[in-house]
Structures are given as C-alpha cells and as structure tokens.
Scaffold this motif. Structure first.
Motif: not given
Length: 376
Positions: A76-77, A81-82, A86-87, A126-127
């Motif tokens: 999960w962690g 981080g990814k 990405k954001h 936020r994805e």
C-alpha cells in the motif's frame, strides 16, 4: 443497496475515505475485528475505485494495532509513493503546457484531475488518468476562442505529435509522455442535445478561470470557478453512470459540495438531472459524511442512489469486453449499449433511438470499433 449489504472490506474503505475527506480519525470500531481477508477486500476495492492513496490517509489515523498485516501495508505504501511521483509529474507537465500555449496567445484551464486536486487535503493523493484542458483565446481581438482551440491542436501536430481529432468533444494527444484531452466542449452533447447544450453554455459562462497553487506553491495552474465545478463534476460523474462510474467520482463530488455547498444555477430545472445530482449527494452524505440538505430536490432519488452505488461497486458490464469471438463481442456490446442508454435516460433524459442512430453513424465512420474489445 442498503449500508448493511456492504461487504466488511467496503465498509472499512468508506470509513477510511470519510477520515481522509474530513481530516478526522477513522471509526476504530469498524477495524477491531477486521480479518486479513477484509483488509485485502478493502485494499483491492480501493485500487479498483481509484482511491487507494486517499484510503491510506484514513489508515494513518488508526492506531498501529488496527493496521493491516505488514506485507499488505508495505504494498500500500509503495503504491502511494508512486501516486505522489505521478502527481508531481502531472502538475509540472500541466504548468509547462499552460506556459507553452500562453506563449502562442492561448489560455489553458485544467478541468477536474490536476485542477480539482488543488481542493484536496493532500492533492498528490488524487489519482489521475489524463490531463483534461480547455483552451481558448487569451485575446479575442487577435484570435477567436475556436481558433485558439484549433491552434492548440496544430501546435502539437507541428511538434510531431499524433493528435486524434475523431471526437467532437475533445482531441487527444501526448505531451511529455502524458495523455492530454483538449476539450472543444465540456459535456457529451449527443446524450441529449437540447439539455446538454444548455449545460455547456452555463459551464462556459461560469468558467471564470483563477490561479491555483500546487506542490506547495511550486506550481501555478489555472482552474475553473467553484460554480463551474458544481455543474461539471456532477455531470461528469453522471456521464460515467453505466460506463465506469467509481468511488473517485463520488469523492470528487464530495470535495466540491463540502467546499462550496450545493448551489446549482436556477436555469437548471430538469427533474432527471436534479434527481441524479440528489442521488450523488445522498451517497456522499450517507457514505462519505457530507452534510448537504436535499429538501428541495425531487423525492424519488433514493432508488437511483442505490442503483448508482451498485454500479460503482458491482458494475453490470465491464469496460473491456470479456470475449474474443466476434459474435459474442457484438452481443455483449449491444446489451451494454442498451443498459447504458437506459441509465442515460434516467439522469439526462436521453433518447434511445437517437443514441442508436448516433452509434450507427459513429461505427460507419470507424468500422474497426464494432469489434473493438476496449482493451487498454
């Protein structure tokens, strides 16, 4: 679907999202008897629904002894981080594209996605899928808005980028390796031309761009007004009803109404749309803890709210067709099309005959889409 019908892992996920949305501690009682299987369900649902990093924020409010087992928590962690990496890349790219276009007399507004993330407690959580922009003229005396929008596409083509122009709604291209949608209009006009054209006009009137800071002020982008978001985010979510609506759409809507309340323009009086907005708001109130009064809305939104939640968590059809046989592909897509249009009639007053005719014309123009399985 009543709350009691939710799987334990789904109840846990909603609790984590409530904690994330409101910056409060998650309700510990829901996690005291959670099994590893419950946590796996919670995690997998969060991944599928595009809210994994938001759920992580809620998880961090729980005492350590109520956390999932270490292997799952580690996974999960790493994923969170990814998200954050990405954001950051998306924010930088959005700002760079905005500056590039500005140098050619084009203004750029970031819709939903990166733009809306500025309203989140932790924007990086936020994805994001692609970057949705609306381009228009910075000076109408030099260039019209439509000319600026077309120039935005041409500038990308001149750089050697492949710009897809097949959609009346938006063009598609990649900038710095990130998918971009350059919108020509804000909503799917063809669902119900009369109503959607009115919504598009209202959205344009209320665009009123403003600057928003991201990455702790390191990045500055233009975003639409709060009035725009009230119409656009609800419409966007309802457009996905039947074609992939997810909890991240509901979380977006919760962010909008938590921050701004629910203030729709008085020009919008169509019962079907108001019922859809009320259904989304009811779900936000019931499952994500917002507190928006619905006394002035149609009283028959509860069945629709249950249908929307069921479609979110257990969709009737998948985006990718689960068959390879052409006959089965066609049959599956036909059933999905009919189901989708029944849903669009519920929330937008869509006409099935018009939708069928529009689909026929689209497939005539691009026959390869008839047996396309929708694979990414």
């Amino acid at each position: 679907m009543q709350k009691s019908m939710l799987h334990k892992g789904e109840e846990m996920l909603f609790a984590l999202l409530r904690a994330s949305l409101h910056n409060i501690a998650a309700e510990e009682v829901l996690f005291k008897d959670a099994t590893p299987q419950d946590w796996e369900k919670c995690y997998n649902t969060a991944v599928k629904q595009g809210v994994l990093a938001l759920a992580w924020d809620g998880l961090e409010t729980l005492p350590k002894e109520l956390h999932p087992q270490k292997p799952l928590k580690f996974r999960w962690g790493i994923s969170v981080g990814k998200y954050e990496e990405k954001h950051r890349r998306y924010c930088k790219t959005a700002e760079e594209l905005q500056k590039y276009y500005r140098g050619h007399g084009i203004d750029t507004v970031q819709m939903k996605g990166v733009g809306l993330s500025a309203s989140y407690n932790k924007p990086a959580h936020r994805e994001g899928g692609d970057i949705d922009i609306y381009t228009f003229s910075a000076d109408e005396n030099s260039m019209s808005h439509s000319q600026a929008n077309a120039l935005a596409d041409k500038l990308m083509q001149d750089q050697g980028n492949d710009v897809e122009l097949h959609s009346y709604k938006h063009s598609n291209f990649y900038f710095k390796g990130i998918p971009i949608e350059n919108h020509k209009c804000f909503v799917n006009i063809k669902v119900n031309p009369t109503f959607m054209k009115k919504l598009n006009r209202l959205l344009l009137e209320r665009l009123k761009p403003r600057m928003a800071a991201l990455l702790d002020g390191e990045c500055q982008i233009k975003v639409p007004s709060q009035e725009f978001n009230t119409i656009f985010i609800s419409t966007h979510a309802l457009q996905h009803y039947g074609t992939g609506i997810a909890l991240h759409h509901l979380y977006d809507w919760s962010i909008v109404i938590k921050e701004n309340g629910l203030n729709l323009p008085k020009e919008i009086a169509e019962t079907y749309y108001l019922r859809g907005v009320a259904a989304l708001t009811h779900l936000a109130n019931r499952h994500l803890g917002t507190k928006i009064g619905l006394d002035n809305f149609p009283c028959n939104y509860l069945p629709l709210a249950d249908e929307i939640l069921e479609e979110m968590l257990h969709p009737e059809f998948s985006v990718t067709v689960p068959y390879t046989n052409p006959v089965k592909i066609f049959a599956y897509k036909t059933r999905r099309f009919i189901s989708h249009n029944r849903k669009m009639k519920r929330v937008f007053g869509a006409s099935l005959p018009k939708q069928i005719w529009g689909s026929i014309l689209a497939h005539i123009k691009n026959p390869a889409t008839i047996f396309d399985r929708g694979e990414k």
